[in-house]
Design a protein around this motif. Structure first.
Motif, PDB file in Angstrom:
ATOM      1  N   ASN A 106      -0.902  10.423  -0.157  1.00 34.13           N
ATOM      2  CA  ASN A 106      -1.247   9.205  -0.890  1.00 34.13           C
ATOM      3  C   ASN A 106      -1.594   8.066   0.056  1.00 34.13           C
ATOM      4  OD1 ASN A 106      -1.384   8.658  -3.802  1.00 34.13           O
ATOM      5  ND2 ASN A 106      -0.069   6.928  -3.334  1.00 34.13           N
ATOM      6  N   ILE A 107      -0.835   7.919   1.134  1.00 31.05           N
ATOM      7  CA  ILE A 107      -1.146   6.839   2.079  1.00 31.05           C
ATOM      8  C   ILE A 107      -2.408   7.168   2.865  1.00 31.05           C
ATOM      9  CG2 ILE A 107       0.393   7.722   3.895  1.00 31.05           C
ATOM     10  CD1 ILE A 107      -0.524   4.038   3.141  1.00 31.05           C
ATOM     11  N   ASP A 108      -2.654   8.444   3.167  1.00 30.09           N
ATOM     12  CA  ASP A 108      -3.885   8.804   3.869  1.00 30.09           C
ATOM     13  C   ASP A 108      -5.118   8.450   3.041  1.00 30.09           C
ATOM     14  OD1 ASP A 108      -2.490   9.788   6.017  1.00 30.09           O
ATOM     15  OD2 ASP A 108      -2.766  11.905   5.526  1.00 30.09           O
ATOM     16  N   ALA A 109      -5.001   8.569   1.717  1.00 29.39           N
ATOM     17  CA  ALA A 109      -6.140   8.300   0.832  1.00 29.39           C
ATOM     18  C   ALA A 109      -6.331   6.822   0.545  1.00 29.39           C
ATOM     19  CB  ALA A 109      -5.956   9.058  -0.483  1.00 29.39           C
ATOM     20  N   THR A 110      -5.310   5.999   0.814  1.00 26.44           N
ATOM     21  CA  THR A 110      -5.370   4.583   0.416  1.00 26.44           C
ATOM     22  C   THR A 110      -5.021   3.624   1.553  1.00 26.44           C
ATOM     23  OG1 THR A 110      -3.060   4.638  -0.348  1.00 26.44           O
ATOM     24  CG2 THR A 110      -4.766   5.176  -1.967  1.00 26.44           C
ATOM     25  N   GLY A 111      -4.816   4.143   2.758  1.00 28.47           N
ATOM     26  CA  GLY A 111      -4.405   3.309   3.886  1.00 28.47           C
ATOM     27  C   GLY A 111      -5.555   2.533   4.491  1.00 28.47           C
ATOM     28  N   LEU A 169      -4.516   0.541  -4.937  1.00 25.66           N
ATOM     29  CA  LEU A 169      -5.058   1.897  -4.852  1.00 25.66           C
ATOM     30  C   LEU A 169      -3.934   2.921  -4.677  1.00 25.66           C
ATOM     31  CD1 LEU A 169      -8.277   1.535  -2.637  1.00 25.66           C
ATOM     32  CD2 LEU A 169      -8.111   1.756  -5.133  1.00 25.66           C
ATOM     33  N   TYR A 170      -2.913   2.549  -3.896  1.00 30.94           N
ATOM     34  CA  TYR A 170      -1.775   3.454  -3.687  1.00 30.94           C
ATOM     35  C   TYR A 170      -1.101   3.764  -5.020  1.00 30.94           C
ATOM     36  CZ  TYR A 170       2.422   5.455  -1.583  1.00 30.94           C
ATOM     37  OH  TYR A 170       3.445   6.319  -1.227  1.00 30.94           O
ATOM     38  N   ARG A 171      -0.858   2.710  -5.805  1.00 30.84           N
ATOM     39  CA  ARG A 171      -0.211   2.862  -7.110  1.00 30.84           C
ATOM     40  C   ARG A 171      -1.076   3.695  -8.062  1.00 30.84           C
ATOM     41  NH1 ARG A 171      -1.124   0.223 -11.783  1.00 30.84           N
ATOM     42  NH2 ARG A 171      -2.504  -1.315 -10.820  1.00 30.84           N
ATOM     43  N   LEU A 172      -2.352   3.365  -8.118  1.00 33.70           N
ATOM     44  CA  LEU A 172      -3.238   4.023  -9.074  1.00 33.70           C
ATOM     45  C   LEU A 172      -3.451   5.498  -8.734  1.00 33.70           C
ATOM     46  CD1 LEU A 172      -5.855   1.183  -9.562  1.00 33.70           C
ATOM     47  CD2 LEU A 172      -4.205   1.999 -11.254  1.00 33.70           C
ATOM     48  N   MET A 217     -10.942   5.640   4.548  1.00 32.02           N
ATOM     49  CA  MET A 217     -10.885   4.272   4.022  1.00 32.02           C
ATOM     50  C   MET A 217     -11.323   3.263   5.091  1.00 32.02           C
ATOM     51  SD  MET A 217      -9.774   3.714   0.849  1.00 32.02           S
ATOM     52  CE  MET A 217      -8.846   2.168   0.861  1.00 32.02           C
ATOM     53  N   PRO A 218     -11.975   2.148   4.689  1.00 29.16           N
ATOM     54  CA  PRO A 218     -12.275   1.056   5.645  1.00 29.16           C
ATOM     55  C   PRO A 218     -10.973   0.536   6.260  1.00 29.16           C
ATOM     56  CG  PRO A 218     -13.416   0.715   3.565  1.00 29.16           C
ATOM     57  CD  PRO A 218     -12.460   1.832   3.338  1.00 29.16           C
ATOM     58  N   GLN A 219     -11.026   0.169   7.534  1.00 28.22           N
ATOM     59  CA  GLN A 219      -9.839  -0.294   8.241  1.00 28.22           C
ATOM     60  C   GLN A 219      -9.939  -1.791   8.529  1.00 28.22           C
ATOM     61  OE1 GLN A 219      -7.158   2.313   9.172  1.00 28.22           O
ATOM     62  NE2 GLN A 219      -8.373   2.767   7.337  1.00 28.22           N
ATOM     63  N   GLU A 270      -2.789  -7.072   1.475  1.00 30.62           N
ATOM     64  CA  GLU A 270      -2.258  -6.244   0.385  1.00 30.62           C
ATOM     65  C   GLU A 270      -3.323  -5.326  -0.200  1.00 30.62           C
ATOM     66  OE1 GLU A 270       0.481  -7.821  -2.466  1.00 30.62           O
ATOM     67  OE2 GLU A 270       1.862  -7.508  -0.803  1.00 30.62           O
ATOM     68  N   GLY A 271      -4.559  -5.462   0.247  1.00 30.88           N
ATOM     69  CA  GLY A 271      -5.613  -4.588  -0.246  1.00 30.88           C
ATOM     70  C   GLY A 271      -6.977  -5.107   0.137  1.00 30.88           C
ATOM     71  N   LEU A 272      -7.991  -4.265  -0.099  1.00 30.95           N
ATOM     72  CA  LEU A 272      -9.358  -4.643   0.247  1.00 30.95           C
ATOM     73  C   LEU A 272      -9.962  -5.600  -0.767  1.00 30.95           C
ATOM     74  CD1 LEU A 272     -10.696  -1.111   1.306  1.00 30.95           C
ATOM     75  CD2 LEU A 272      -9.886  -2.956   2.805  1.00 30.95           C
ATOM     76  N   ASP A 273      -9.484  -5.561  -2.006  1.00 33.64           N
ATOM     77  CA  ASP A 273     -10.101  -6.342  -3.085  1.00 33.64           C
ATOM     78  C   ASP A 273      -9.165  -7.413  -3.634  1.00 33.64           C
ATOM     79  OD1 ASP A 273     -12.503  -4.839  -3.022  1.00 33.64           O
ATOM     80  OD2 ASP A 273     -11.508  -3.237  -4.139  1.00 33.64           O
TER      81      ASP A 273
END
Length: 631
Positions: A74-79, A104-107, A237-239, A300-303
């Motif tokens: 999950n963190i790999d997909a949303t980190g 994104l992590y939650r969703l 994911m963008p860093q 806390e996030g990209l968006d």
């Protein structure tokens, strides 16, 4: 109460990080599972820092992944930022950490749960356990529906009688924006469980548009970012960077001026807070000689414009919060989007658990996460997967999976909890693991993948990849042991450049790599096979060769301790009437009721002499059982 028309094998109460792993583990093992949560939109919500991993915590995440859990994937997909910590130190204490896109992590976790076969996810507040006589049969909800089940796992987090504090104002809540759980802890107390009170807190969330980042120090992640999961090929994911800011003497003066309205210092908060994650007012008062404290401003996030100032948790009044945040360089005009707060909640002393996380007082009831007095997403998730596994094994009529201190950080944590209990929020550290040279992040799959596959959590395809990797490591280690220098032109040039004139023809590559100044990358300069070997295999072979002596020493220590760890203590043994023990030792053994002699040896105050007496008494106990059986 209306009985729901399905009978579940496992009901999981709470959908935080512990509840998610517990529900997924049970469902993936083939059990009909129900996950109940007060708010479906808060599944796997990062209530505090938007990050996974860290010192020792990263080890737990890797172990969860090796067993077949979800947190690492999950963190790999949303980190959005990955870093390896302690890179200048030895392999044993290196740790992975990643910032997450919080939403994104939650969703993503919610979607994984919703798509999981054998798993139902429902919104409901559990108010009580349902018993028929002395037998646990399910849970009751505030909506009047009773869900019947064979086993129940409580992962209530900070929700049991949760009370939020901001200054001298307080109100009930499981976390900001969510209702608390009322009734469950009172029932547990009535059943006979020892219930305690703990406290934790979280910083404010700030508007990044009101921060002057040009005056702060940027901290970037690793390039390329290294995944958590052994199954992840690459991070896509963008860093983004974090930024470092500091408090100053003026900040500290503002904080001290508001202590008369701090619930922590006014005596309003009863619960004991986390020793290793103190509030900013605690830091200022405990370390008066320090003129500044560091904070990482974490996205806390990209968006979203929300950012998280780590290490700045507080329960000070909102006006004091605004003033001290604005006293920091670069934050002079900062706006608070969500205030910081402290939260008190009930927990159950974990010495009332078996190592399987089943409660000693109530069969088929399991506890995982902050209900056991731990802090941190990773500690919760690790307990969650073990509770889910063992509840499923109970349903199947099989023995529980018990991880030892010598094979996992999960085993260290659970053993610490069930043998010593905790009076303050428990946090994992590498220093807690006596065999930490063997319990590294990099070899979590070698330690636990086989166990995860055996219980049905690791799919065949992933297990086949693991077996191939393990075989390649063994083959490469053997090649390094048997391949010897022939002193051709490339080898002679390599040795001459490094001033290694003492190396003789016939020296093996293994012997060469044992030298502290030689790495696998060095050998790859003249050895074509080494250059083509995969990074994961190279890493394992190099560690095993360079630390061979230390590893063998720890393996010897483990073997010597094995007898204690495998000697089980009868559940009905009468410690209070046992001769040869002090009153203090008898009382501690009677209260803790350890499962094994090894657990007993780690209870504070139980001396080696007391363990010797207990060993002798155990032999007499078993002899009496044999004689009675013959009669």
């Amino acid at each position: 109460m209306i009985n729901y028309d399905l009978h579940y094998d496992v009901v999981v109460v709470g959908a935080g990080h512990a509840g998610c792993e517990a529900a997924l583990a049970a469902a993936r093992m083939g059990c009909m599972t129900l996950l109940l949560t007060i708010n479906l939109d808060a599944i796997a919500l990062m209530s505090c820092n938007p990050a996974i991993g860290g010192l020792a915590k990263g080890h737990l995440v890797k172990e969860i992944d090796a067993l077949g859990g979800e947190m690492a994937r999950n963190i790999d997909a949303t980190g959005i930022q990955f870093r390896i910590l302690n890179t200048r130190k030895g392999q044993a204490v290196r740790a992975s950490r990643a910032q997450a896109d919080k939403q994104l992590y939650r969703l993503r976790m919610k979607r994984v749960l919703e798509e999981q076969e054998n798993l139902h996810v429902k919104q409901a507040e559990v108010t009580a356990l349902h018993f028929e006589g002395d037998e646990l049969r399910g849970v009751d909800t505030r909506s009047g529906i009773r869900f019947l089940a064979t086993t129940v796992i409580l992962t209530t987090g900070t929700f049991m009688r949760g009370l939020i504090h901001i200054g001298l104002t307080n109100y009930p809540g499981g976390r900001a924006g969510d209702l608390p759980s009322i009734g469950l802890s009172e029932q547990l107390k009535n059943i006979g469980f020892e219930v305690g009170r703990l406290k934790t807190g979280t910083p404010a969330r700030l508007d990044k548009r009101t921060i002057d980042f040009s005056r702060l120090e940027a901290q970037y992640g690793d390039d390329p970012p290294m995944p958590f999961s052994f199954s992840t090929g690459a991070i896509t994911m963008p860093q983004v960077p974090c930024h470092i800011a500091y408090t100053n003497p003026r900040s500290h003066e503002i904080i001290r001026s508001g202590l008369d309205r701090s619930p922590l210092y006014a005596g309003i908060i009863e619960g004991i807070g986390p020793r290793y994650c103190p509030s900013i007012e605690d830091k200022v008062m405990r370390f008066p000689d320090k003129d500044r404290h560091q904070t990482f401003i974490e996205p806390e996030g990209l968006d979203t414009v929300e950012v998280y100032p780590s290490g700045m948790s507080t329960s000070l009044p909102i006006d004091v919060q605004i003033a001290f945040y604005r006293s920091m360089l670069g934050l002079e005009r900062v706006e608070i989007m969500r205030p910081a707060y402290a939260i008190e909640y009930d927990y159950i002393d974990p010495i009332q658990l078996h190592a399987s996380l089943e409660t000693k007082r109530c069969r088929n009831l399991y506890h995982a996460g902050q209900i056991n007095g731990t802090s941190g997403y990773e500690e919760a998730a690790a307990q969650g997967i073990m509770a889910g596994i063992n509840a499923a094994l109970r349903v199947k009529g099989k023995e529980p999976l018990l991880l030892s201190r010598s094979e996992s950080y999960i085993g260290v944590m659970i053993d610490d909890l069930v043998t010593m209990g905790t009076k303050e929020p428990y946090r994992m550290f590498t220093s807690r693991a006596e065999y930490r040279l063997l319990l590294r992040e990099d070899n979590a799959d070698l330690r636990l993948r086989e166990k995860g596959h055996a219980i049905g959590l690791v799919p065949e395809e992933e297990y086949a990849r693991f077996l191939q990797k393990r075989e390649q490591i063994l083959a490469e280690h053997e090649r390094m042991r048997t391949t010897r220098l022939v002193m051709d032109t490339r080898q002679e040039s390599f040795l001459e450049q490094r001033g290694l004139s003492d190396i003789q023809k016939g020296t093996s590559l293994e012997q060469l790599m044992r030298r502290p100044e030689i790495t696998y990358a060095d050998i790859a300069e003249f050895d074509d096979v080494s250059r083509e070997t995969s990074p994961a295999v190279r890493e394992q072979v190099e560690i095993q060769i360079k630390y061979q002596g230390y590893i063998e020493r720890q393996l010897d220590q483990i073997e010597r301790a094995r007898r204690f760890e495998e000697t089980r203590l009868p559940e009905d043994i009468d410690y209070l009437s046992m001769g040869g023990l002090t009153t203090e030792v008898r009382e501690k053994l009677a209260k803790n009721r350890p499962d094994t002699l090894g657990q007993a040896s780690r209870i504070p105050g139980i001396t080696p002499a007391a363990i010797s007496v207990l060993s002798i008494a155990l032999k007499a106990y078993h002899k009496q059982d044999i004689e009675e059986a013959h009669v």
